[in-house]
Design a protein around this motif. Structure first.
Motif, PDB file in Angstrom:
ATOM      1  N   ILE A   1      -6.744 -11.163   0.354  1.00 54.49           N
ATOM      2  CA  ILE A   1      -7.015  -9.834  -0.389  1.00 54.49           C
ATOM      3  C   ILE A   1      -6.260  -8.871   0.670  1.00 54.49           C
ATOM      4  CG2 ILE A   1      -8.669  -8.104  -0.783  1.00 54.49           C
ATOM      5  CD1 ILE A   1     -10.411 -10.678  -1.863  1.00 54.49           C
ATOM      6  N   GLU A   2      -6.412  -9.150   2.048  1.00 50.56           N
ATOM      7  CA  GLU A   2      -5.963  -8.234   2.901  1.00 50.56           C
ATOM      8  C   GLU A   2      -4.509  -7.823   2.818  1.00 50.56           C
ATOM      9  OE1 GLU A   2      -9.268  -8.332   6.737  1.00 50.56           O
ATOM     10  OE2 GLU A   2      -7.350  -9.724   6.684  1.00 50.56           O
ATOM     11  N   GLU A   3      -3.826  -9.215   2.808  1.00 52.03           N
ATOM     12  CA  GLU A   3      -2.459  -9.127   2.611  1.00 52.03           C
ATOM     13  C   GLU A   3      -1.725  -8.766   1.736  1.00 52.03           C
ATOM     14  OE1 GLU A   3      -0.999 -12.890   4.379  1.00 52.03           O
ATOM     15  OE2 GLU A   3      -2.052 -12.904   5.889  1.00 52.03           O
ATOM     16  N   THR A   4      -2.496  -8.963   0.489  1.00 54.04           N
ATOM     17  CA  THR A   4      -1.928  -8.386  -1.012  1.00 54.04           C
ATOM     18  C   THR A   4      -2.287  -7.107  -1.139  1.00 54.04           C
ATOM     19  OG1 THR A   4      -2.278 -10.732  -1.736  1.00 54.04           O
ATOM     20  CG2 THR A   4      -1.897  -9.159  -3.378  1.00 54.04           C
ATOM     21  N   HIS A   5      -3.457  -6.505  -0.890  1.00 50.62           N
ATOM     22  CA  HIS A   5      -3.983  -5.242  -1.468  1.00 50.62           C
ATOM     23  C   HIS A   5      -4.097  -4.406  -0.001  1.00 50.62           C
ATOM     24  CE1 HIS A   5      -4.504  -7.018  -5.377  1.00 50.62           C
ATOM     25  NE2 HIS A   5      -5.378  -7.991  -4.879  1.00 50.62           N
ATOM     26  N   LEU A   6      -4.807  -4.514   0.813  1.00 45.24           N
ATOM     27  CA  LEU A   6      -5.451  -3.523   1.818  1.00 45.24           C
ATOM     28  C   LEU A   6      -3.928  -2.922   2.555  1.00 45.24           C
ATOM     29  CD1 LEU A   6      -7.349  -1.570   2.909  1.00 45.24           C
ATOM     30  CD2 LEU A   6      -8.019  -3.704   4.415  1.00 45.24           C
ATOM     31  N   TYR A   7      -3.447  -4.103   3.433  1.00 46.50           N
ATOM     32  CA  TYR A   7      -2.309  -3.849   4.252  1.00 46.50           C
ATOM     33  C   TYR A   7      -1.169  -3.250   3.726  1.00 46.50           C
ATOM     34  CZ  TYR A   7      -4.463  -6.965   7.836  1.00 46.50           C
ATOM     35  OH  TYR A   7      -5.265  -7.453   8.748  1.00 46.50           O
ATOM     36  N   PRO A   8      -0.636  -3.603   2.431  1.00 45.14           N
ATOM     37  CA  PRO A   8       0.499  -2.733   1.812  1.00 45.14           C
ATOM     38  C   PRO A   8      -0.036  -1.102   1.802  1.00 45.14           C
ATOM     39  CG  PRO A   8       0.220  -4.543   0.787  1.00 45.14           C
ATOM     40  CD  PRO A   8      -0.894  -4.696   1.600  1.00 45.14           C
ATOM     41  N   ILE A   9      -1.223  -1.025   1.386  1.00 40.89           N
ATOM     42  CA  ILE A   9      -1.816   0.494   1.230  1.00 40.89           C
ATOM     43  C   ILE A   9      -1.567   1.171   2.514  1.00 40.89           C
ATOM     44  CG2 ILE A   9      -3.694   2.132   0.354  1.00 40.89           C
ATOM     45  CD1 ILE A   9      -4.560   0.156  -1.608  1.00 40.89           C
ATOM     46  N   LEU A  10      -2.129   0.570   3.540  1.00 37.49           N
ATOM     47  CA  LEU A  10      -2.472   1.169   4.848  1.00 37.49           C
ATOM     48  C   LEU A  10      -0.960   1.220   5.486  1.00 37.49           C
ATOM     49  CD1 LEU A  10      -5.440  -0.464   6.202  1.00 37.49           C
ATOM     50  CD2 LEU A  10      -5.439   1.626   5.072  1.00 37.49           C
ATOM     51  N   ALA A  11       0.023   0.597   5.096  1.00 39.25           N
ATOM     52  CA  ALA A  11       1.195   0.627   5.836  1.00 39.25           C
ATOM     53  C   ALA A  11       2.235   1.433   5.579  1.00 39.25           C
ATOM     54  CB  ALA A  11       2.032  -0.967   5.454  1.00 39.25           C
ATOM     55  N   LYS A  12       1.756   2.275   4.377  1.00 37.72           N
ATOM     56  CA  LYS A  12       2.431   3.645   3.842  1.00 37.72           C
ATOM     57  C   LYS A  12       2.447   4.451   5.048  1.00 37.72           C
ATOM     58  CE  LYS A  12       1.353   2.909  -1.000  1.00 37.72           C
ATOM     59  NZ  LYS A  12       0.932   3.036  -2.158  1.00 37.72           N
TER      60      LYS A  12
ATOM     61  N   MET B   1      -8.186   6.438  11.695  1.00 37.01           N
ATOM     62  CA  MET B   1      -7.714   6.755  10.384  1.00 37.01           C
ATOM     63  C   MET B   1      -7.440   8.209  10.375  1.00 37.01           C
ATOM     64  SD  MET B   1      -7.652   3.640   8.969  1.00 37.01           S
ATOM     65  CE  MET B   1      -7.460   4.277   7.175  1.00 37.01           C
ATOM     66  N   ARG B   2      -8.119   8.988  10.945  1.00 40.88           N
ATOM     67  CA  ARG B   2      -7.912  10.703  10.656  1.00 40.88           C
ATOM     68  C   ARG B   2      -6.486  10.903  11.427  1.00 40.88           C
ATOM     69  NH1 ARG B   2     -11.404  13.869  15.541  1.00 40.88           N
ATOM     70  NH2 ARG B   2     -10.870  15.476  14.009  1.00 40.88           N
ATOM     71  N   LYS B   3      -6.174  10.024  12.150  1.00 41.81           N
ATOM     72  CA  LYS B   3      -4.609  10.488  12.756  1.00 41.81           C
ATOM     73  C   LYS B   3      -3.630  10.340  11.583  1.00 41.81           C
ATOM     74  CE  LYS B   3      -5.831   8.305  17.254  1.00 41.81           C
ATOM     75  NZ  LYS B   3      -5.062   7.341  18.221  1.00 41.81           N
TER      76      LYS B   3
ATOM     77  N   GLU C   1      -9.177  13.562   1.551  1.00 42.76           N
ATOM     78  CA  GLU C   1      -8.647  13.213   0.305  1.00 42.76           C
ATOM     79  C   GLU C   1      -8.121  11.929  -0.132  1.00 42.76           C
ATOM     80  OE1 GLU C   1      -8.265  16.198   1.751  1.00 42.76           O
ATOM     81  OE2 GLU C   1      -9.759  17.372   0.821  1.00 42.76           O
ATOM     82  N   GLU C   2      -7.187  11.602   0.825  1.00 43.11           N
ATOM     83  CA  GLU C   2      -6.374  10.406   0.854  1.00 43.11           C
ATOM     84  C   GLU C   2      -7.584   9.158   1.217  1.00 43.11           C
ATOM     85  OE1 GLU C   2      -1.811  11.680   1.984  1.00 43.11           O
ATOM     86  OE2 GLU C   2      -3.428  11.229   3.747  1.00 43.11           O
ATOM     87  N   MET C   3      -8.308   9.280   2.130  1.00 40.95           N
ATOM     88  CA  MET C   3      -9.419   8.321   2.283  1.00 40.95           C
ATOM     89  C   MET C   3     -10.238   8.032   1.176  1.00 40.95           C
ATOM     90  SD  MET C   3      -8.944   7.004   5.210  1.00 40.95           S
ATOM     91  CE  MET C   3     -10.504   6.085   5.179  1.00 40.95           C
TER      92      MET C   3
END
Length: 208
Positions: free
Chosen positions: A110-121, A194-196, A201-203
């Protein structure tokens, strides 16, 4: 095998500069690639509501990680004490090991498919590639976990009798990197990190 050896070397290099004796949180260092973001010291204090929003992913991640640590501890304590918990049959004990493997596999997928790609932006530390420390840790965890899985299945099918000393050997090969990974991942998701990179709104819009 070459990729695995490179991954091991890379993680060992990381760990040689960071002393880790337990899965307790460690001090986060500034990301070298975050030159365009504000440093924490230059940002105003977060209100309790803002902190809760920014810290949401870290809290959710820690919730899951605590379950993994709990399952790991049941198995490993039995190995150290050379006896299973009194309230667990052999089948229940082996099933606990299989659950740990299954849950970690699902969690990482789930992390590699969904979460990491979002955060990697916005966060370089989550971008795919061999420089991704968290993904390198996943590789090493799964290498050791596969061996544990195979041994437990052999015990369940009665090909071999369960020997807690052997089970401990199977766990020792990846226990340290697992605990470091659980700590590192939560740290990367804490509010002050995360705040950096993200606005409130994005969070709120991150669908995790």
């Amino acid at each position: 095998m070459a990729d695995t050896e490179q991954a091991k070397a890379a993680v060992n290099t990381d760990e040689s500069t960071t002393q880790t004796s337990s899965p307790q949180p460690t001090t986060l260092t500034a990301n070298d690639d975050a030159s365009s973001t504000a440093t924490t010291s230059s940002l105003p204090p977060l209100s309790p509501t803002e902190f809760k929003i920014y810290n949401r992913l870290a809290e959710q991640m820690k919730y899951f990680h605590d379950h993994f640590v709990g399952m790991w501890t049941i198995l490993y304590t039995a190995c150290v004490n050379s006896r299973r918990p009194q309230n667990m049959s052999l089948k229940q004990f082996l099933d606990e090991g299989l659950r740990l493997v299954r849950y970690l596999e699902s969690h990482h997928s789930i992390e590699e498919t969904h979460l990491y790609p979002i955060l990697a932006k916005k966060m370089p530390q989550f971008k795919a590639g061999k420089s991704n420390k968290l993904l390198r840790q996943h590789e090493l965890i799964h290498e050791g976990m596969d061996q544990l899985h195979e041994y437990i299945l052999m015990c369940k099918s009665r090909e071999v009798d369960l020997e807690l000393s052997v089970l401990k050997e199977k766990m020792d090969t990846w226990g340290e990197v697992l605990m470091k990974h659980l700590d590192d991942e939560v740290k990367e998701l804490e509010a002050e990190t995360m705040r950096k990179y993200w606005t409130l709104e994005e969070m709120r819009a991150i669908p995790i």
